[in-house]
Design a protein around this motif. Structure first.
Motif, PDB file in Angstrom:
ATOM      1  N   GLY A 139       0.846  -1.191   0.000  1.00  0.00           N
ATOM      2  CA  GLY A 139       0.000   0.000   0.000  1.00  0.00           C
ATOM      3  C   GLY A 139       0.876   1.233   0.000  1.00  0.00           C
ATOM      4  O   GLY A 139       2.085   1.165   0.223  1.00  0.00           O
ATOM      5  N   GLU A 140       0.270   2.388  -0.266  1.00  0.00           N
ATOM      6  CA  GLU A 140       1.053   3.617  -0.351  1.00  0.00           C
ATOM      7  C   GLU A 140       1.519   4.018   1.047  1.00  0.00           C
ATOM      8  O   GLU A 140       0.725   4.055   1.992  1.00  0.00           O
ATOM      9  N   PRO A 141       2.819   4.319   1.206  1.00  0.00           N
ATOM     10  CA  PRO A 141       3.309   4.729   2.531  1.00  0.00           C
ATOM     11  C   PRO A 141       2.651   6.010   3.009  1.00  0.00           C
ATOM     12  O   PRO A 141       2.243   6.854   2.211  1.00  0.00           O
ATOM     13  N   THR A 142       2.543   6.144   4.322  1.00  0.00           N
ATOM     14  CA  THR A 142       1.941   7.337   4.902  1.00  0.00           C
ATOM     15  C   THR A 142       2.863   8.546   4.764  1.00  0.00           C
ATOM     16  O   THR A 142       2.426   9.645   4.441  1.00  0.00           O
ATOM     17  N   LEU A 143       4.124   8.331   5.013  1.00  0.00           N
ATOM     18  CA  LEU A 143       5.081   9.450   4.952  1.00  0.00           C
ATOM     19  C   LEU A 143       5.342   9.851   3.510  1.00  0.00           C
ATOM     20  O   LEU A 143       5.280   9.019   2.602  1.00  0.00           O
TER      21      LEU A 143
ATOM     22  N   TYR B 250       5.898   1.032   5.835  1.00  0.00           N
ATOM     23  CA  TYR B 250       5.060   1.928   5.039  1.00  0.00           C
ATOM     24  C   TYR B 250       3.974   2.589   5.893  1.00  0.00           C
ATOM     25  O   TYR B 250       3.361   3.568   5.503  1.00  0.00           O
ATOM     26  N   GLN B 251       3.743   2.011   7.091  1.00  0.00           N
ATOM     27  CA  GLN B 251       2.689   2.549   7.946  1.00  0.00           C
ATOM     28  C   GLN B 251       3.168   3.702   8.819  1.00  0.00           C
ATOM     29  O   GLN B 251       2.367   4.390   9.431  1.00  0.00           O
ATOM     30  N   ILE B 252       4.486   3.884   8.914  1.00  0.00           N
ATOM     31  CA  ILE B 252       5.010   4.923   9.794  1.00  0.00           C
ATOM     32  C   ILE B 252       4.433   6.280   9.411  1.00  0.00           C
ATOM     33  O   ILE B 252       4.359   6.630   8.234  1.00  0.00           O
ATOM     34  N   GLY B 253       4.016   7.026  10.417  1.00  0.00           N
ATOM     35  CA  GLY B 253       3.495   8.352  10.139  1.00  0.00           C
ATOM     36  C   GLY B 253       3.929   9.318  11.227  1.00  0.00           C
ATOM     37  O   GLY B 253       4.623   8.936  12.167  1.00  0.00           O
TER      38      GLY B 253
END
Lengths: 305, 309, 321, 617
Positions: D282-286, D605-608
């Motif tokens: 999925g598209e990364p948050t950052l 990819y989930q890091i925000g």
């Protein structure tokens, strides 16, 4: 008639009663006594030297480097005058032993470089010609060596190093400065009439070298060596700081300083490194003050008295 | 057997240069000099600075390497390295500069005793006695043996130098401009003193100087050098009364005359010499501006003139 | 002049060759090699041994040396870094640029500090100003560079946050832009300044005594006697004579800088030659160690040569044949 | 002259300096005192937990490996990741070629393994590829997910995966990867030797499917035995193998299929990344992130002022002074390493490539070894030297492998009395009366201890162990009288098979691999078996751990539990401490977990972030 007179005068001569003219040493002494700063420095140096060598006789090194798990990073107290390090070891004891070791290295390196440098420089300068040529090529080679790097490489090679081997490594790459200085001075001196005169008087060359020329470059040697002493103490601490000096079981001012590489020690545990830093600072300052006074003493134009 | 005989002495210094610092040329400091001295006499060697006179003197005593030629001292060939005849003791030198010829770091006793320590085994006491005696002899107070050279005046220093030179009772002393660094007032003192000890110790002098006046005062015979070669040699008397070479003439003409009445005469003489020099320079020097070989014009007088047809 | 330079370079050649043998030998004598650091149960020791064999690390030193020197002479190839897996020339190329800028800025600072201080100190010697400056030189002499650099980093880098505390440039900037240039400069200032402040004391002192000496020389007294104004005397006569030797020491400064960069780059994590050297020693990346030492050896030869040339240019008494 | 005033001035300066230092010092002392006072106050008021912290002793149990999320993540934002290292990273930016740890920290942001792992490092089906094991055929079939694409849009194919194997197996390959992972594949050794053009055990079934047949089929395969990093063939195929590691595709424009794309690199210093919108999970948050190298000395300040949001690893010795840093949360996990003391029991037989145990070795008596274990107080070492961030170790499988580490095993604990008893009973008595025990034959017993330099407490720790053994009457001497530098240490301990006979015992550390199998360290054919220990019991247990039955998880657990116990009895080495790894993370960061915390199911990819700017202290 004339002979008799002579004999009388000569026989009446009582050498002990003649006022000696001040010698080089006493001129130096006089100069230092005149310069309060140099005097204080000298006293400080002598004091530190006697203290560290004296006290360390009564210190038990094993006791100092004994690990105490329950006294790690203690601030100064009556038990530990300068607190403890990360092994619970007494910093004051390490400072004393460390200063002694650093001074010993400083002295050793200065003496050895002096000895090699003077002999080399005198020989090259005095004999000149082909000998000088060959010797200067050797010296040139040593001079182009990037000192710090070569010493670091050497330190990584020597498997078992001690104060002696460390001093030897330093010496091997530090004698050139003084050798070059002495050589150029010797080249000048040997052309002077007094050296030529000695030749005509049948004095052997080595005797002229050491008996006649050496005293004339001695003041230069003393000054250079004094200033070198300061530099050598600084170098030792620098190498230890980079981690290529002494291991911790042989404390030196440099190893104490290298604790400051840990930012927590630098910021919060000043008692470990600051005394060593101040001591290095004062030692170098004092040696330099004495050296400058010596320099003035040997240079009649700058003499103060 | 002659006391000191110099034969065809040549001393060349190399000039280095080029990429590899090879010898590319040489300076002919002394180029074929011959003379001899009788014992007990003074031989004056005269020339302008750079003429090679000092080099000659230093070569005799061994301070300069001899390129070729021979030096005989009492029949011994000094240039022969294979024969180890130690004549050092018998030849001593007095240096030009009394300031630099004495080691500033040494006390008088050490300076004067240096030759004694090299050649004679003396006890401390004997040595001190001897030094004091020597000082006395050169007219210095024996009390001063513990002083340093810088505590003396120029004349006194030169006396110390002389004391050192005579310590071993040498036979020949090479005096290299011994008074030129001294005040005129002191010069005479030292010169006379040198004459005195010459008599007393039966010394032979090779007296090197640029000052013809002093040489005239001191010498029995005179050699005149120019650019490393002899231009004229002869008895003092002959040289002064009958100079043959134009160079000698100029030197003689340059000696100031103290008598004011002769001043005008002197001036005219000088002018005429100058004219002659300008006109006949090429009669006296070869293409390179060097002197010709010496030719005898009398038993004791020779001049460097071209062979005449 | 050209002859002189050529001759000096000719003399330098065997020196460099000898240095290379020496360094090569010493590198061989160091315990361990570039692959001993890879000890890890996840990596097969046989693979490491195979790499050793492939890289020729098991050959005797003279064979390795001959291989190496042939590469250097024929292709200018200094070998390959075992650790970076890049040509040594390339790594050094990157680091050399950084060290070059560091040295340059340090030199600029050195002279910027030394010249005004030296002049003031020499011109007004034994005044209060002079004593302050002399005091600074004493303190500077007695303070080891690394302690000073450490403290400077601490205070100016952290406490005040005026300067970055590591690296040579901020991330994400495009090389060639003005921002990039500014960022590099910003990273350079603190290391360069701390090195300059310590190393400049010798120059200050030298200049001071030089000026004091020159002041008493006859030609200055003559100039004064002729009625030249004080500033004219200083600017036209004294300075010109006193600054020349300083200019001539320029080349020798290079040698001094080499030692300094080791400390400064280590403390400021500045990726230059000094840091490269220390890490290569620790990781036994010999080809880099050898190349760095050799290069800096050559740098000091060239520095000395440069000094001699400048000296002969500025001092008419010294003419190089 | 006016010099005397200069003297006064200088002296005054010195005095001021001294006063300043003293002032500075006493100030420090005051604050320290205050802290202590506060501590005592809290002591009386506070609970147990506070108590522990005030001692300056911490426990790994107090740390979570997963970041507590404080607030909602905003859209986009960038973070700065600090790579703690005192050297620049090498820049070999590809999993197939790198050799040092710094590089892998850079690579992990843009490249990842095709297979995911669980908390015991066993492969799962959660990764970019799934797999199916065929025990009969001794083969595994892998299927790469359809949406897994390289950063340039090309799909990641089975061909790429095969290509990675071909490159690493190539004789010209210059990295350290070729080893057991590859040799267990059928036909790999022939290919490596140049005898075959292809690897017979590898078969590309279709664009996304790869089948590998193994010559050596063990349970290890499923925890770390597979090479899971493909190499983009469309980029690398034209580059000669020997030049690959220095090519631009590795150094300047590295490529992967991970959540971020490398945008620019300052060699050795920093890397900037932008998000990979096409990332398969999925598209990364950052929007992106920046990686910079941070020196250990400045890491605290960089965190405090927000220069970096998080680091890969925080020097634990700096933790106590900075535990109260308010703008970050310290995450913690158990490191997969253990420190140990090893006993030299033999030497390496290079001819037969196996250990050669010597029954007459100085340390051959297991009772002596046991006594030495009892003599050292590792719990206190952990508390005092490491503030509890290292702690007493019991077995040779660290708790970082929770399923396999057996914490029920009772290993010797500090008990000098017991040590003395054991030694007395085994005949080690002080017959000469010099305070040191002699061996049972009455000969002088001097044990030479080799220890490595480097690391902050290396020196006092080695000294402490020597003192501890001295306390039970054993004369242990530091080899050469000093610590040995890393490279020569391993050379002398025997990493090249040339053991230094002067070494009797040594201290070292092992990082255990993802797979729990210890054959590589303690097997009879392992050169890394530095104690040069072997025994039938050991051989048997190691073999059972890799046997076919061991594909059964419970069976394997049991075998390794037995093995741990066996080693506690045999003591060829004994573990001293386990370690914690600490990762401070800025409070604005959400959805982060320590990468070593395998199987957490939180992905990069989930890091925000919750706000644009980092919190500062």
């Amino acid at each position: 008639m004339k002979i008799v007179e002579t004999t009388n005068a000569v026989e009446n001569l009582n050498i002990e009663n003649i006022n000696k003219s001040p010698s080089g040493v006493s001129i130096i002494w006089r100069e230092i006594m005149r310069d309060k700063l140099a005097l204080i420095s000298l006293v400080f140096l002598l004091l530190v030297t006697t203290l560290v060598y004296g006290i360390s006789l009564f210190l038990d090194l094993d006791q100092i480097v004994k690990i105490d798990l329950f006294a790690i990073h203690e601030p100064p107290s009556s038990d530990f005058w300068l607190g403890t390090d990360y092994g619970g070891r007494d910093v004051f004891g390490q400072l004393i032993i460390g200063t002694r070791n650093s001074l010993t290295i400083g002295f050793l390196v200065t003496l050895m470089t002096g000895l090699i440098g003077v002999t080399f420089g005198l020989t090259a300068g005095f004999f000149g010609g082909h000998i000088d040529n060959i010797m200067m090529r050797v010296l040139d080679f040593f001079i182009i060596l990037p000192f710090l790097m070569i010493v670091i490489v050497f330190v990584s090679i020597v498997p078992n190093y001690s104060i002696i081997s460390f001093s030897l490594i330093m010496t091997a790459f530090l004698w050139m400065g003084i050798a070059r200085l002495i050589r150029s001075k010797a080249l000048q001196e040997r052309e002077l009439d007094y050296a030529q005169a000695s030749k005509t008087l049948g004095t052997p060359r080595w005797k002229i070298m050491f008996g006649q020329v050496l005293p004339n470059v001695s003041s230069l040697i003393i000054v250079t060596m004094t200033l070198n002493l300061a530099a050598n103490i600084g170098l030792e601490s620098g190498l230890s700081f980079l981690g290529f000096g002494f291991p911790e079981e042989t404390p030196s001012l440099g190893t104490l300083l290298s604790y400051a590489r840990n930012p927590q020690t630098l910021e919060n545990r000043w008692w470990i490194w600051m005394p060593a830093a101040i001591l290095i600072f004062l030692l170098m300052l004092s040696v330099r003050n004495v050296g400058e006074a010596l320099k003035r003493a040997t240079d009649a134009r700058q003499r103060r008295g | 057997m002659e006391f000191l005989k110099v034969e065809d002495l040549k001393i060349h210094f190399p000039i280095r240069g080029g990429l590899l610092n090879r010898k590319i040329d040489s300076v002919r400091a002394v180029d074929g000099v011959s003379f001899s001295i009788e014992q007990g006499k003074t031989y004056g060697l005269v020339g302008e600075s750079g003429s090679g006179k000092t080099t000659t003197g230093r070569a005799i005593i061994g301070l300069n390497n001899i390129t070729s030629g021979k030096v005989f001292f009492e029949g011994n060939d000094l240039t022969d390295n294979s024969k180890k005849v130690d004549v050092r003791k018998d030849i001593q030198m007095i240096f030009q500069d009394p300031y630099s010829s004495l080691n500033p770091k040494k006390r008088v006793i050490d300076i004067v005793a240096e030759p004694l320590r090299n050649y004679e085994r003396l006890t401390k006491k004997e040595e001190r006695y001897k030094v004091a005696e020597l000082l006395e002899k050169v007219g210095l107070s024996p009390e001063s043996i513990l002083k340093y050279p810088h505590e003396f005046s120029g004349g006194q220093r030169q006396r110390i130098g002389i004391a050192r030179a005579i310590a071993l009772k040498p036979k020949l002393i090479i005096a290299d401009e011994p008074v030129s660094a001294l005040d005129v007032s002191v010069q005479a003192q030292v010169l006379n003193f040198m004459k005195d000890i010459q008599k007393e110790l039966n010394l032979t002098y090779l007296f090197i100087s640029h000052d013809l006046g002093i040489v005239k005062h001191m010498s029995d015979e005179i050699g005149i050098m120019y650019k490393g070669r002899y231009v004229e040699e002869g008895k003092t008397e002959e040289i002064f009364t009958n100079p043959q070479h134009i160079y000698t003439k100029r030197l003689v003409a340059a000696i100031p005359d103290i008598n004011p009445q002769n001043r005008e005469k002197q001036k005219i003489f000088r002018q005429s010499v100058q004219e002659e020099f300008e006109q006949s320079y090429h009669d006296y020097f070869d293409e390179e501006g060097l002197a010709y070989n010496l030719r005898n014009i009398s038993n004791s007088h020779s001049v460097a003139l071209p062979e005449k047809g | 002049m050209w002859k002189f330079i050529v001759r000096r370079l000719l003399i330098a050649l065997p020196q460099i060759l000898l240095l290379s043998v020496l360094v090569f030998l010493m590198a061989q004598m160091m315990p361990g090699d570039a692959l001993s650091g890879l000890i890890d149960p996840n990596i097969d020791p046989a693979a490491i041994e195979a790499q050793r064999e492939r890289l020729g690390l098991n050959d005797p030193w003279h064979i390795q040396y001959v291989d190496w020197i042939t590469g250097v002479v024929t292709e200018g190839d200094l070998g390959r870094s075992f650790r970076y897996k890049m040509d040594v020339t390339e790594i050094i190329g990157q680091r050399l640029v950084n060290t070059f800028w560091l040295s340059l800025v340090t030199l600029i600072f050195t002279y910027l500090i030394a010249i005004p201080l030296g002049i003031t100190s020499g011109r007004y010697n034994d005044t209060f100003r002079d004593q302050m400056i002399t005091g600074y030189t004493y303190v500077g002499f007695a303070t080891p560079l690394f302690i000073f650099a450490l403290v400077a980093l601490w205070i100016l880098g952290f406490q005040f946050g005026w300067f970055p505390t590591g690296g040579s440039v901020s991330p994400g900037l495009t090389p060639g832009t003005f921002e990039y240039f500014l960022s590099r400069l910003h990273h350079l200032i603190l290391p360069a300044l701390s090195m300059a402040l310590i190393t400049t004391v010798n120059t200050v002192q030298y200049l001071r005594s030089e000026i004091i000496d020159t002041k008493q020389k006859d030609f200055i007294i003559t100039a004064r006697a002729k009625g030249a104004s004080e500033s004219r005397v200083y600017n036209r006569h004294i300075l010109r004579n006193s600054l020349l030797p300083i200019a001539a020491f320029f080349g020798f400064e290079i040698t001094g800088l080499i030692g300094g960069t080791i400390f400064v780059e280590t403390i400021y994590s500045y990726p230059g030659m000094g840091q490269l050297f220390i890490e290569s020693i620790n990781l036994r990346d010999y080809s880099v160690v050898i190349a760095v030492v050799l290069l800096l050896g050559i740098a000091s030869i060239l520095g000395a040569l440069l000094s001699d040339i400048i000296l002969s240019l500025v001092d008419p008494r010294i003419r190089i044949k | 002259m006016k010099k005397s005033s200069l003297a006064k001035l200088l002296f005054a300066m010195m005095l001021i300096l001294l006063l300043a230092l003293v002032g500075c010092g006493s100030e420090d002392e005051d604050t320290q005192g205050e802290q202590n006072d506060q501590g005592q106050e809290e002591d009386t008021n506070g609970g147990d937990e506070d108590d522990a912290e005030d001692d300056g002793i911490y426990s790994i149990d107090d740390f979570s490996p997963v970041k507590t999320n404080e607030g909602e993540a905003i859209d986009g934002g960038t973070i700065t990741f600090g790579l703690v290292s005192d050297t620049p990273f090498e820049g070999t930016l590809n999993h197939n070629f790198y050799s040092g740890n710094p590089d892998v920290q850079v690579i992990d942001w843009f490249s990842e393994s095709l297979l995911a792992v669980d908390e015991n490092y066993a492969y799962t089906q959660e990764g970019a590829a799934t797999f199916e094991v065929n025990e009969e055929e001794q083969s595994i079939t892998f299927t790469i997910r359809d949406n897994v694409n390289w950063h340039d849009g090309e799909p990641v194919t089975a061909e790429d995966w095969l290509f990675a194997h071909e490159v690493i197996g190539d004789p010209d390959y210059d990295g350290p990867r070729y080893g057991q992972t590859f040799t267990s594949i059928e036909g790999m050794e022939e290919y490596h030797a140049g005898e075959a053009d292809t690897i017979s055990g590898m078969e590309v079934i279709d664009e996304k499917t790869l089948k590998i047949t193994y010559a050596n089929f063990t349970p290890s395969l499923l925890s770390s035995g597979i090479w899971t990093y493909p190499l983009a063939k469309h980029i690398f195929e034209d580059i000669p193998v020997a030049d690959m590691s220095s090519s631009d595709a590795v150094r300047r424009e590295p490529i992967g299929f991970g959540p971020f794309i490398v945008e620019s690199i300052v060699p050795g210093e920093s890397v900037t990344y932008v998000k990979n919108e096409d990332y398969w999970r999925g598209e990364p948050t950052l929007d992106g992130l920046t990686l910079i190298v941070v020196n250990e000395n400045v890491v605290v300040q960089s965190l405090q002022n927000g220069t970096v949001d998080l680091v890969n690893s925080f020097p634990t010795d700096q933790y106590p002074e900075n535990a109260d840093m308010s703008n970050v949360e310290f995450l913690g996990d158990i490191d997969n390493t253990y420190t140990y003391i090893g006993f030299k029991l033999g030497s390496w037989d290079a001819e037969n490539n196996r250990v050669d145990m010597d029954p007459d070795a100085k340390m051959a008596d297991v009772e002596l070894r046991r006594a030495m274990w009892y003599a050292v107080d590792n719990a206190t070492v952990g508390e005092r030297f490491y503030n509890g961030l290292r702690w007493n170790a019991t077995t040779l499988i660290p708790p970082s492998h929770p399923d396999f580490h057996d914490d029920t095993i009772e290993a010797p604990l500090y008990d000098p009395e017991r040590a003395n008893e054991i030694l007395d009973a085994a005949g080690y008595e002080d017959v000469t009366g010099d305070g040191f025990r002699e061996d049972p034959d009455g000969n002088e017993l001097v044990i030479n201890f080799a220890s490595m330099s480097g690391g902050d407490t290396a020196e006092p720790l080695a000294r402490y162990y020597i003192q501890s053994w001295e306390a039970v009457g054993l004369n242990v001497q530091l080899l050469d009288g000093r610590l040995i530098e890393f490279n020569s240490f391993y050379d002398r301990v025997g990493q090249r098979g040339e053991d230094d006979p002067a070494i009797d015992i040594y201290q070292a550390a092992w990082g255990v691999g993802s797979d729990v199998d210890p054959s590589g360290l303690y097997g009879p054919n392992a050169i890394f078996n530095f104690p040069r220990y072997e025994s039938e019991g050991n051989d048997e247990l190691l073999a059972r751990g890799l046997s076919e039955e061991a594909f059964d998880h419970a069976y394997r657990q049991e075998v390794y539990s037995e093995w741990q116990e066996f080693m506690v009895e045999e003591i060829p080495v004994f573990p001293t401490v386990y370690r914690a790894i600490l990762v401070p993370v800025n409070n604005r960061v959400v959805n982060y977990n320590i990468p070593t915390n395998a199987g957490s199911e939180i992905y990069r990819y989930q890091i925000g972030v919750t706000q644009e700017e980092p919190y500062t202290n």
